[in-house]
Design a protein around this motif. Structure first.
Motif, short mmCIF file in Angstrom:
data_model
loop_
_atom_site.label_atom_id
_atom_site.label_comp_id
_atom_site.label_asym_id
_atom_site.label_seq_id
_atom_site.Cartn_x
_atom_site.Cartn_y
_atom_site.Cartn_z
N ASN A 1 39.92 80.19 19.11
CA ASN A 1 40.28 80.91 17.89
C ASN A 1 39.12 80.86 16.90
O ASN A 1 38.82 79.81 16.34
CB ASN A 1 41.53 80.28 17.27
CG ASN A 1 42.04 81.05 16.06
OD1 ASN A 1 41.32 81.86 15.48
ND2 ASN A 1 43.27 80.80 15.68
N LYS B 1 35.60 87.42 17.26
CA LYS B 1 36.29 87.84 16.05
C LYS B 1 36.87 89.24 16.20
O LYS B 1 37.99 89.51 15.75
CB LYS B 1 35.34 87.78 14.85
CG LYS B 1 34.99 86.36 14.41
CD LYS B 1 34.08 86.36 13.19
CE LYS B 1 33.79 84.92 12.73
NZ LYS B 1 32.89 84.90 11.54
N PHE C 1 38.94 81.88 13.95
CA PHE C 1 39.37 81.74 12.55
C PHE C 1 40.27 80.52 12.34
O PHE C 1 40.94 80.45 11.31
CB PHE C 1 40.13 83.00 12.11
CG PHE C 1 39.32 84.27 12.16
CD1 PHE C 1 38.37 84.54 11.19
CD2 PHE C 1 39.51 85.18 13.18
CE1 PHE C 1 37.63 85.70 11.23
CE2 PHE C 1 38.78 86.35 13.23
CZ PHE C 1 37.82 86.62 12.25
N GLU C 2 40.29 79.60 13.27
CA GLU C 2 41.27 78.51 13.25
C GLU C 2 41.21 77.69 11.96
O GLU C 2 42.24 77.30 11.41
CB GLU C 2 41.07 77.59 14.44
CG GLU C 2 42.14 76.50 14.55
CD GLU C 2 42.04 75.72 15.83
OE1 GLU C 2 42.89 74.82 16.03
OE2 GLU C 2 41.13 75.98 16.63
N HIS D 1 40.58 78.56 9.00
CA HIS D 1 41.08 79.25 7.80
C HIS D 1 42.51 79.75 7.97
O HIS D 1 43.12 80.22 7.01
CB HIS D 1 40.17 80.44 7.48
CG HIS D 1 38.72 80.11 7.42
ND1 HIS D 1 38.14 79.46 6.35
CD2 HIS D 1 37.72 80.31 8.32
CE1 HIS D 1 36.85 79.28 6.58
NE2 HIS D 1 36.57 79.80 7.77
N LEU D 2 43.05 79.65 9.17
CA LEU D 2 44.29 80.32 9.48
C LEU D 2 45.54 79.58 9.00
O LEU D 2 46.53 80.21 8.61
CB LEU D 2 44.39 80.54 11.00
CG LEU D 2 45.19 81.76 11.48
CD1 LEU D 2 44.65 83.03 10.84
CD2 LEU D 2 45.10 81.87 12.99
#
Length: 311
Positions: free
Chosen positions: A45, A12, A47-48, A50-51
């Motif tokens: 990733n 992160k 954060f995938e 939420h992205l």
């Protein structure tokens, strides 16, 4: 490196640092996309999930910001220059897409998604017609994967070809708006080429995006689904409002350059996010036949529009 990136907190932190780097002037649009893709391949990733919801929002806000760098007469001139080419290219691609779908024996809905994405505005067009034709989730994912892959290639290839052919800013901006699928890559490639190219490409591409509405209506009759709602790209109205404010209210000129600079940084960040959602696993899901059909359509619209522009 592998052990390092297995730590979620470390992943992160690396992601956030790279994202912040993409907001600086030292990172160009193609590099931002490449950084995102490299991150997705080598460490994943974090954060995938939420992205995806933020990518389109950030893109829309950034495009509205670019409106403060335009005057009304510039926008009208750009829209006028691309009007005929826009209509001709959309009709040609949709027709050719249907024919190629029959030749390669593709699923009708997948073929339609690829054609609409190529003809109008990439992922946005796919998102607009999907609720109408109701394709399988796999077909939507496949269509998006193909479009975003070709967009990524275009971001590097188009500026290189433009410089080799010594295209003017106006010629390159118009070519980008017609030949590249997704708005993010259109703006990224044009921005790398020059400010004038960016103005023309943004205006023509957004005017082109409005064709989602009539195409969606026609789609409802083709697939006999009159109950579906049409997805209208309302953010284009805010883009027009930004142009009008910058044209008729001199007070906005005092900070318009700062807003457009922030908008360009936002677009770089958008491309980083898009790159980070791609992966080798996603690319492996693309079949040869749908990819071949998409590439042929892309070459047709790229070469055809370029010949029209420079002739």
């Amino acid at each position: 490196m592998k052990m390092l990136t297995q730590n979620e907190t470390t992943r992160k932190i690396i992601f956030i640092l790279l994202a912040a780097l993409c907001l600086t002037p030292i990172i160009s649009s193609p590099i931002a996309l490449a950084l995102g893709f490299g991150l997705a391949v080598f460490m994943g990733n974090p954060f995938e999930q939420h992205l995806h919801r933020y990518i389109h929002l950030l893109l829309q806000v950034s495009i509205v910001g670019l409106g403060f760098g335009l005057k009304l007469d510039e926008a009208l001139q750009a829209g006028k220059s691309g009007f005929v080419l826009t209509i001709a290219s959309i009709l040609t691609v949709m027709t050719a897409g249907y024919i190629l779908g029959r030749i390669f024996k593709l699923e009708k809905k997948l073929s339609y998604l690829i054609s609409a994405g190529t003809a109008i505005c990439g992922g946005s067009a796919i998102a607009a017609v999907s609720p109408i034709i109701k394709p399988a989730t796999k077909e939507i994912s496949l269509g998006l994967a193909i479009i975003f892959t070709l967009n990524s290639i275009a971001l590097f290839v188009y500026p290189a070809i433009g410089h080799v052919l010594q295209l003017s800013q106006e010629e390159f901006g118009l070519w980008c708006a017609v030949g590249i699928h997704d708005t993010s890559s259109v703006v990224g490639a044009a921005g790398k080429y020059g400010d004038e190219a960016l103005k023309i490409a943004t205006t023509v591409k957004l005017a082109r995006a409005l064709w989602i509405i009539p195409v969606s209506v026609i789609t409802m009759f083709i697939f006999k689904n009159k109950e579906s709602k049409i997805k209208i790209p309302w953010f284009i109205g805010w883009f027009i409002l930004a142009i009008l404010l910058n044209t008729y209210f001199p007070v906005f000129e005092t900070f318009s350059s700062s807003v457009t600079a922030m908008a360009k940084s936002g677009l770089n960040l958008t491309l980083f996010f898009i790159g980070s959602t791609l992966s080798l696993q996603t690319l492996k899901t693309i079949g040869i036949k749908p990819l071949a059909a998409a590439v042929i359509l892309w070459i047709m619209i790229s070469v055809g529009s370029l010949v029209y522009i420079i002739s």
